[in-house]
Design an enzyme around this catalytic site. Structure first.
Site, PDB file in Angstrom:
ATOM      1  N   GLY A 100      36.681  36.460  30.834  1.00 60.99           N
ATOM      2  CA  GLY A 100      36.706  37.878  31.217  1.00 60.99           C
ATOM      3  C   GLY A 100      36.909  38.883  30.102  1.00 60.99           C
ATOM      4  N   ASP A 149      47.376  40.209  36.492  1.00 61.95           N
ATOM      5  CA  ASP A 149      47.579  40.321  37.942  1.00 61.95           C
ATOM      6  C   ASP A 149      49.027  39.907  38.232  1.00 61.95           C
ATOM      7  OD1 ASP A 149      47.390  40.198  40.691  1.00 61.95           O
ATOM      8  OD2 ASP A 149      45.675  38.890  40.762  1.00 61.95           O
TER       9      ASP A 149
END
Ligand code: 5GP
Length: 177
Positions: A44, A103
């Site tokens: 990512g 997260d």
């Protein structure tokens, strides 16, 4: 039929402006430290890392690392597993871990602890996005692009089942689309 593109959460222009700011901050913070190692977490971070690295005004080396989350069935257990290690030694070097998104914080926490044990000169963390309300682990992120709420985001390197990684902006997946 053409699929509807994800709604824009953060535009290409806003990302570029923020990436410039972070690169300027990092360049100033490490101005007298020699070469830094930008350590991208695959997959990512690859676009963010490419953009940040090209805007630094200090010497930098690029490395990558890959992790995956252990799953019980399709549910992430929270445990993190190393699937590809750094190629070069990071001992006595100034390392910045570059993540796409923090997260729960498990991944960055795991990497920070693991890499710290390899005697780098220093180690800091940089994330393009932070879902601050969801972060459970106590982690310090030294450089944050944007704080966002709890939505699944794609684009600028981030995917949804390998789709949308190369969107130029950060979009939100709407489950009803
Ligand atoms: P954490 O360990 O902090 O819970 O999770 C970090 C990883 O979860 C990120 O590196 C990313 O791979 C994935 N992730 C968490 N939220 C999102 C999201 O909204 N979109 C995408 N594409 N990946 C996410």
């Amino acid at each position: 039929m053409q699929r509807k593109l994800p709604d824009t959460l953060i535009s290409e222009e806003k990302i570029a402006k923020r990436v410039n700011e972070i690169a300027a901050e990092i360049s100033a913070d490490y101005a007298d430290k020699g070469e830094i190692v930008l350590l991208g977490v695959l997959k990512g971070s690859f676009i963010f890392l490419a953009d940040i690295s090209r805007r630094l005004t200090i010497p930098r080396a690029i490395e990558f690392i890959a992790v995956s989350n252990y799953e019980h069935g399709s549910i992430p257990s929270g445990a993190v597993r190393l699937v590809m290690d750094v190629r070069e030694s990071i001992a006595d070097r100034h390392v910045i871990i570059v993540e796409d998104i923090v997260d729960t914080g498990q991944t960055i926490h795991y990497l920070h602890e693991m890499l710290k044990s390899r005697s780098p000169a220093s180690i800091k963390t940089c994330a393009l996005l932070h879902k601050a309300q969801k972060t459970k682990v106590d982690v310090d992120i030294d450089y944050v692009g944007f704080t966002i709420s709890d939505e699944w985001v794609v684009g600028y390197g981030l995917d949804y089942a390998e789709h949308d990684r190369t969107l130029p902006y950060i979009g939100v997946i709407n489950p009803t689309d």
